[in-house]
Design a protein around this motif. Structure first.
Motif, PDB file in Angstrom:
ATOM      1  N   ASP A  48      54.008 -60.903   1.192  1.00 38.00           N
ATOM      2  CA  ASP A  48      53.413 -62.176   1.604  1.00 38.00           C
ATOM      3  C   ASP A  48      51.906 -62.177   1.384  1.00 38.00           C
ATOM      4  N   ALA A  49      51.246 -61.073   1.690  1.00 37.59           N
ATOM      5  CA  ALA A  49      49.797 -60.968   1.498  1.00 37.59           C
ATOM      6  C   ALA A  49      49.447 -61.054   0.008  1.00 37.59           C
ATOM      7  N   GLN A  50      50.225 -60.391  -0.842  1.00 41.83           N
ATOM      8  CA  GLN A  50      49.974 -60.432  -2.282  1.00 41.83           C
ATOM      9  C   GLN A  50      50.179 -61.841  -2.840  1.00 41.83           C
ATOM     10  N   LEU A  51      51.222 -62.517  -2.395  1.00 42.81           N
ATOM     11  CA  LEU A  51      51.489 -63.873  -2.868  1.00 42.81           C
ATOM     12  C   LEU A  51      50.376 -64.829  -2.434  1.00 42.81           C
ATOM     13  N   GLU A  52      49.889 -64.668  -1.224  1.00 39.78           N
ATOM     14  CA  GLU A  52      48.788 -65.506  -0.732  1.00 39.78           C
ATOM     15  C   GLU A  52      47.515 -65.244  -1.535  1.00 39.78           C
ATOM     16  N   GLU A  53      47.227 -63.979  -1.823  1.00 39.75           N
ATOM     17  CA  GLU A  53      46.052 -63.627  -2.613  1.00 39.75           C
ATOM     18  C   GLU A  53      46.140 -64.233  -4.015  1.00 39.75           C
ATOM     19  N   ARG A  54      47.327 -64.155  -4.624  1.00 38.51           N
ATOM     20  CA  ARG A  54      47.535 -64.739  -5.951  1.00 38.51           C
ATOM     21  C   ARG A  54      47.340 -66.249  -5.936  1.00 38.51           C
ATOM     22  N   ARG A  55      47.826 -66.890  -4.864  1.00 39.25           N
ATOM     23  CA  ARG A  55      47.681 -68.340  -4.732  1.00 39.25           C
ATOM     24  C   ARG A  55      46.203 -68.731  -4.630  1.00 39.25           C
ATOM     25  N   LEU A  56      45.437 -67.955  -3.869  1.00 38.89           N
ATOM     26  CA  LEU A  56      44.003 -68.223  -3.729  1.00 38.89           C
ATOM     27  C   LEU A  56      43.269 -68.020  -5.050  1.00 38.89           C
ATOM     28  N   GLN A  57      43.644 -66.985  -5.805  1.00 38.11           N
ATOM     29  CA  GLN A  57      43.032 -66.753  -7.111  1.00 38.11           C
ATOM     30  C   GLN A  57      43.323 -67.915  -8.057  1.00 38.11           C
ATOM     31  N   GLU A  58      44.557 -68.412  -8.033  1.00 37.05           N
ATOM     32  CA  GLU A  58      44.935 -69.540  -8.887  1.00 37.05           C
ATOM     33  C   GLU A  58      44.121 -70.786  -8.527  1.00 37.05           C
ATOM     34  N   GLU A  59      43.930 -71.024  -7.225  1.00 35.39           N
ATOM     35  CA  GLU A  59      43.127 -72.165  -6.789  1.00 35.39           C
ATOM     36  C   GLU A  59      41.693 -72.032  -7.279  1.00 35.39           C
ATOM     37  N   GLU A  60      41.141 -70.821  -7.214  1.00 32.89           N
ATOM     38  CA  GLU A  60      39.769 -70.589  -7.669  1.00 32.89           C
ATOM     39  C   GLU A  60      39.653 -70.822  -9.174  1.00 32.89           C
ATOM     40  N   LEU A  61      40.624 -70.333  -9.949  1.00 33.71           N
ATOM     41  CA  LEU A  61      40.613 -70.558 -11.399  1.00 33.71           C
ATOM     42  C   LEU A  61      40.684 -72.046 -11.718  1.00 33.71           C
ATOM     43  N   LYS A  62      41.479 -72.779 -10.965  1.00 35.13           N
ATOM     44  CA  LYS A  62      41.595 -74.224 -11.186  1.00 35.13           C
ATOM     45  C   LYS A  62      40.279 -74.920 -10.861  1.00 35.13           C
ATOM     46  N   ARG A  63      39.620 -74.511  -9.769  1.00 37.85           N
ATOM     47  CA  ARG A  63      38.316 -75.095  -9.409  1.00 37.85           C
ATOM     48  C   ARG A  63      37.289 -74.839 -10.499  1.00 37.85           C
ATOM     49  N   GLN A  64      37.279 -73.606 -11.033  1.00 40.13           N
ATOM     50  CA  GLN A  64      36.344 -73.277 -12.110  1.00 40.13           C
ATOM     51  C   GLN A  64      36.615 -74.132 -13.341  1.00 40.13           C
ATOM     52  N   ALA A  65      37.882 -74.334 -13.666  1.00 40.23           N
ATOM     53  CA  ALA A  65      38.243 -75.154 -14.827  1.00 40.23           C
ATOM     54  C   ALA A  65      37.795 -76.602 -14.622  1.00 40.23           C
ATOM     55  N   GLU A  66      37.933 -77.107 -13.405  1.00 40.92           N
ATOM     56  CA  GLU A  66      37.493 -78.473 -13.117  1.00 40.92           C
ATOM     57  C   GLU A  66      35.984 -78.598 -13.258  1.00 40.92           C
ATOM     58  N   ALA A  67      35.237 -77.562 -12.856  1.00 40.44           N
ATOM     59  CA  ALA A  67      33.784 -77.569 -13.015  1.00 40.44           C
ATOM     60  C   ALA A  67      33.400 -77.569 -14.494  1.00 40.44           C
ATOM     61  N   ILE A  68      34.127 -76.790 -15.298  1.00 39.31           N
ATOM     62  CA  ILE A  68      33.858 -76.757 -16.743  1.00 39.31           C
ATOM     63  C   ILE A  68      34.176 -78.116 -17.358  1.00 39.31           C
ATOM     64  N   ALA A  69      35.260 -78.754 -16.924  1.00 35.89           N
ATOM     65  CA  ALA A  69      35.630 -80.076 -17.446  1.00 35.89           C
ATOM     66  C   ALA A  69      34.525 -81.094 -17.161  1.00 35.89           C
ATOM     67  N   ALA A  70      33.955 -81.041 -15.958  1.00 34.73           N
ATOM     68  CA  ALA A  70      32.867 -81.954 -15.603  1.00 34.73           C
ATOM     69  C   ALA A  70      31.639 -81.683 -16.470  1.00 34.73           C
ATOM     70  N   LYS A  71      31.375 -80.416 -16.731  1.00 34.59           N
ATOM     71  CA  LYS A  71      30.239 -80.023 -17.566  1.00 34.59           C
ATOM     72  C   LYS A  71      30.445 -80.510 -19.006  1.00 34.59           C
ATOM     73  N   LEU A  72      31.668 -80.413 -19.515  1.00 31.38           N
ATOM     74  CA  LEU A  72      31.963 -80.829 -20.886  1.00 31.38           C
ATOM     75  C   LEU A  72      31.781 -82.334 -21.078  1.00 31.38           C
ATOM     76  N   LYS A  73      32.052 -83.128 -20.035  1.00 32.86           N
ATOM     77  CA  LYS A  73      31.892 -84.578 -20.146  1.00 32.86           C
ATOM     78  C   LYS A  73      30.460 -84.963 -20.480  1.00 32.86           C
ATOM     79  N   GLU A  74      29.514 -84.173 -19.992  1.00 25.22           N
ATOM     80  CA  GLU A  74      28.099 -84.475 -20.183  1.00 25.22           C
ATOM     81  C   GLU A  74      27.554 -83.941 -21.500  1.00 25.22           C
TER      82      GLU A  74
END
Length: 149
Positions: A48-74
């Motif tokens: 359960d701890a490993q699955l939660e950690e993986r889920r948090l990492q995935e959320e962080e990667l998605k946030r980073q990708a969204e930041a890059i997408a916003a940067k690319l628009k400009e």
């Protein structure tokens, strides 16, 4: 015997699955070869701890990708191609060239992730899509092609 799979095992299950297998198969093959661990309260907590950690990492990667997408628009990427007097273009801008331009701007994107049906082969502005995160976050690149010659 119940086991938690540590790796994908053919004809048994995928990593992190909880499966019921025979005692001998579990002890003599799966556990011995570190393909699984016995199902206990402690091993479930670890899973359960490993699955939660993986889920948090995935959320962080998605946030980073969204930041890059916003940067690319400009941003706007300019390229030069040889062109005739009447505006016909000789050559095209490929996904490789776009990936190199992105890398120079500090954004590393694999060439395969640039979603182009065909290379950009016209003067002026074009928009190219980039898969930044597993098809969930798509960035938009503005490409400006100038003619020279």
């Amino acid at each position: 015997m119940k086991v938690i799979l540590l790796k994908d095992v053919k004809n048994v299950g995928k990593k992190d699955d909880i499966k019921e297998v025979s005692d001998g198969y579990a002890r003599n093959y799966l556990i011995k070869n570190k393909l699984a661990v016995a199902y206990t309260k402690g091993s479930v907590k670890i899973l359960d701890a490993q699955l939660e950690e993986r889920r948090l990492q995935e959320e962080e990667l998605k946030r980073q990708a969204e930041a890059i997408a916003a940067k690319l628009k400009e941003m706007k990427f300019e390229f030069y191609l040889n062109a005739g007097k009447e505006g016909q273009v000789f050559g095209s801008i490929s996904s490789k060239q776009i990936a190199e331009a992105l890398a120079k701007a500090g954004i590393n994107v694999e060439r395969r992730k640039i979603m182009m049906e065909q290379p950009v082969a016209s003067l002026g502005f074009s928009h190219v899509k980039v898969d930044l995160y597993r098809g969930q976050v798509i960035g938009d690149i503005t490409v400006l092609v100038h003619g020279k010659g």
